[in-house]
Design a protein around this motif. Structure first.
Motif, PDB file in Angstrom:
ATOM      1  N   LYS A  90       1.120  -1.084  -0.354  1.00 14.08           N
ATOM      2  CA  LYS A  90       0.007  -0.503   0.162  1.00 14.08           C
ATOM      3  C   LYS A  90       1.158   1.454   0.306  1.00 14.08           C
ATOM      4  O   LYS A  90       0.153   2.180  -0.273  1.00 14.08           O
ATOM      5  CB  LYS A  90      -1.071   0.115   0.720  1.00 14.08           C
ATOM      6  N   ALA A 110     -15.835   3.974  -4.498  1.00 12.05           N
ATOM      7  CA  ALA A 110     -15.618   2.425  -4.042  1.00 12.05           C
ATOM      8  C   ALA A 110     -16.997   1.584  -4.854  1.00 12.05           C
ATOM      9  O   ALA A 110     -16.477   0.355  -4.886  1.00 12.05           O
ATOM     10  CB  ALA A 110     -16.655   2.462  -2.358  1.00 12.05           C
ATOM     11  N   THR A 112      -9.970  -4.904  -8.853  1.00 10.44           N
ATOM     12  CA  THR A 112     -10.200  -4.575  -8.089  1.00 10.44           C
ATOM     13  C   THR A 112     -11.249  -5.001  -6.668  1.00 10.44           C
ATOM     14  O   THR A 112     -10.823  -4.029  -5.900  1.00 10.44           O
ATOM     15  CB  THR A 112     -11.892  -3.531  -8.854  1.00 10.44           C
ATOM     16  N   ARG A 127      -8.757  -6.689  -5.216  1.00  6.31           N
ATOM     17  CA  ARG A 127      -7.510  -6.888  -4.361  1.00  6.31           C
ATOM     18  C   ARG A 127      -7.486  -5.578  -3.864  1.00  6.31           C
ATOM     19  O   ARG A 127      -6.537  -4.909  -2.749  1.00  6.31           O
ATOM     20  CB  ARG A 127      -6.665  -7.632  -5.201  1.00  6.31           C
ATOM     21  N   LEU A 128      -7.461  -4.237  -5.007  1.00 11.50           N
ATOM     22  CA  LEU A 128      -7.217  -2.582  -5.026  1.00 11.50           C
ATOM     23  C   LEU A 128      -7.995  -2.309  -3.797  1.00 11.50           C
ATOM     24  O   LEU A 128      -7.329  -1.542  -3.222  1.00 11.50           O
ATOM     25  CB  LEU A 128      -7.610  -2.455  -5.827  1.00 11.50           C
ATOM     26  N   ARG A 129      -9.600  -2.376  -3.022  1.00  9.09           N
ATOM     27  CA  ARG A 129     -10.132  -2.630  -2.347  1.00  9.09           C
ATOM     28  C   ARG A 129      -9.635  -3.019  -1.401  1.00  9.09           C
ATOM     29  O   ARG A 129     -10.318  -2.265  -0.331  1.00  9.09           O
ATOM     30  CB  ARG A 129     -11.282  -3.082  -2.601  1.00  9.09           C
ATOM     31  N   GLU A 130      -8.838  -4.059  -0.365  1.00 11.94           N
ATOM     32  CA  GLU A 130      -8.276  -4.168   0.087  1.00 11.94           C
ATOM     33  C   GLU A 130      -7.089  -2.829   0.489  1.00 11.94           C
ATOM     34  O   GLU A 130      -7.316  -3.213   1.940  1.00 11.94           O
ATOM     35  CB  GLU A 130      -7.877  -5.469   0.137  1.00 11.94           C
ATOM     36  N   ASP A 154      -7.697   0.082  -0.161  1.00 14.07           N
ATOM     37  CA  ASP A 154      -8.444   1.581  -0.169  1.00 14.07           C
ATOM     38  C   ASP A 154      -9.910   1.177  -0.743  1.00 14.07           C
ATOM     39  O   ASP A 154     -10.008   1.768  -1.543  1.00 14.07           O
ATOM     40  CB  ASP A 154      -7.740   2.524  -1.299  1.00 14.07           C
ATOM     41  N   PRO A 155     -11.048   0.630   0.348  1.00 13.16           N
ATOM     42  CA  PRO A 155     -12.743   0.976  -0.252  1.00 13.16           C
ATOM     43  C   PRO A 155     -12.823   1.481  -0.408  1.00 13.16           C
ATOM     44  O   PRO A 155     -13.453   1.085  -0.714  1.00 13.16           O
ATOM     45  CB  PRO A 155     -12.062  -0.039   1.540  1.00 13.16           C
ATOM     46  N   ASP A 196     -11.857   4.137  -2.445  1.00 12.63           N
ATOM     47  CA  ASP A 196     -11.461   4.737  -3.655  1.00 12.63           C
ATOM     48  C   ASP A 196     -10.493   3.559  -4.394  1.00 12.63           C
ATOM     49  O   ASP A 196      -9.252   3.990  -4.871  1.00 12.63           O
ATOM     50  CB  ASP A 196     -10.898   6.246  -3.129  1.00 12.63           C
ATOM     51  N   PRO A 197     -10.309   2.877  -4.876  1.00 14.77           N
ATOM     52  CA  PRO A 197     -10.035   1.260  -4.656  1.00 14.77           C
ATOM     53  C   PRO A 197      -9.221   1.796  -6.345  1.00 14.77           C
ATOM     54  O   PRO A 197      -7.620   1.233  -6.483  1.00 14.77           O
ATOM     55  CB  PRO A 197     -10.879   0.174  -4.757  1.00 14.77           C
ATOM     56  N   TYR A 256      -5.557   4.173  -7.995  1.00 12.91           N
ATOM     57  CA  TYR A 256      -4.450   3.686  -8.308  1.00 12.91           C
ATOM     58  C   TYR A 256      -4.181   3.070 -10.194  1.00 12.91           C
ATOM     59  O   TYR A 256      -2.905   3.315 -10.488  1.00 12.91           O
ATOM     60  CB  TYR A 256      -3.502   2.594  -7.565  1.00 12.91           C
TER      61      TYR A 256
END
Length: 285
Positions: free
Chosen positions: A4, A202, A236, A238-241, A243-244, A246-247, A250
């Motif tokens: 992160k 989100a 998405t 995995r990215l949500r983990e 930044d829930p 605003d995934p 990145y």
């Protein structure tokens, strides 16, 4: 360093040089938000293929649309614009397809007052992401009346206009539509625009192009080989983990590792200099 932290630093390091090499840059030319969402829809629709060709095609389109693209769309007349864009070509989309897109934009503005309000009619508060909204919206878009452009009934079989509006229901990754939504929905941060308030960041799904597909496989965000809707949702998730709320924040920075920085996973010297080399197996060779 944690993943992160590395990705947050990558996000913070985005630059105007990257933006200039991106179709989103055309939205930034117009101060009026009403112009920006129309420009975004058109720019995203043609954002496929070589980036230099994309930018060249969009330059031609927006030069023709003039300083007020929304006004141009509101005054769109098929017969006149079919003549204007008769020589237009972007890979397999031609002037007819562009005119049909302008007609679709005009219809959305006429029916709902803005592109945002037209899309919001397909929103379902119970849904966690954009799967249902995009499925319903693309079906409706392909069902609009395009007779002024194509004549006869419906979209002709030899038109590539439907390519602008793929659907998650068919399994497509819907890269360009997801990108358009990212531009509109994510908070204004110097890159994305934060124009739409009716959808949540989100709920966004990452736009999967060749660069995101490759880099996110390197990072272990997906093991899938086909760039489809399942891959987009898996990345998405995995990215949500990280930044829930605003995934997809990145996406731009990761994508431009390929577009602007030349990451192809093959050049070891480039890998060693890459800002994510610490967490990317390709940079450890």
């Amino acid at each position: 360093m944690e993943l992160k932290t590395i990705l947050d630093e990558l996000y913070a390091g985005r630059s105007q040089v990257h933006l200039a090499n991106d179709p989103l840059s055309f939205c930034h030319r117009y101060p009026d938000p009403r112009d920006r969402e129309v420009v975004g829809l058109i720019a995203a629709a043609f954002a496929y293929g070589n980036v230099k060709i994309i930018l060249r095609s969009l330059e031609g389109i927006f030069t023709a649309l003039g300083p007020a693209p929304r006004r141009f769309v509101e005054r769109f007349e098929a017969k006149r614009e079919l003549r204007r864009f008769a020589g237009f070509k972007h890979r397999f989309n031609d002037g007819r397809d562009l005119c049909a897109l302008l007609l679709a934009s005009q219809t959305m503005l006429r029916e709902a007052g803005s592109v945002e309000q037209w899309f919001l009619q397909f929103k379902d508060e119970t849904e966690a992401d954009m799967t249902g909204l995009l499925s319903r919206a693309t079906e409706a878009l392909k069902g609009l009346d395009y007779a002024p452009v194509f004549g006869g009934k419906g979209i002709p079989v030899d038109s590539y206009f439907p390519f602008f509006f793929p659907s998650p229901a068919s399994g497509s990754a819907c890269k360009r539509l997801c990108m358009f939504l990212r531009w509109m929905v994510r908070p204004a941060d110097g890159i994305d625009l934060g124009l739409w308030q009716g959808l949540s960041p989100a709920q966004l799904v990452i736009p999967v192009d060749a660069h995101i597909q490759r880099i996110c496989r390197f990072l272990g965000f997906t093991s899938r080989k086909q760039a489809n809707w399942r891959m987009a949702r898996e990345i998405t998730a995995r990215l949500r983990e990280l930044d829930p709320a605003d995934p997809v924040k990145y996406d731009f920075a990761l994508c431009h590792l390929g577009i602007s920085e030349g990451c192809d996973g093959k050049d070891l010297a480039a890998c060693l200099k890459c800002p994510i080399s610490e967490v990317c197996p390709k940079g450890e060779r």
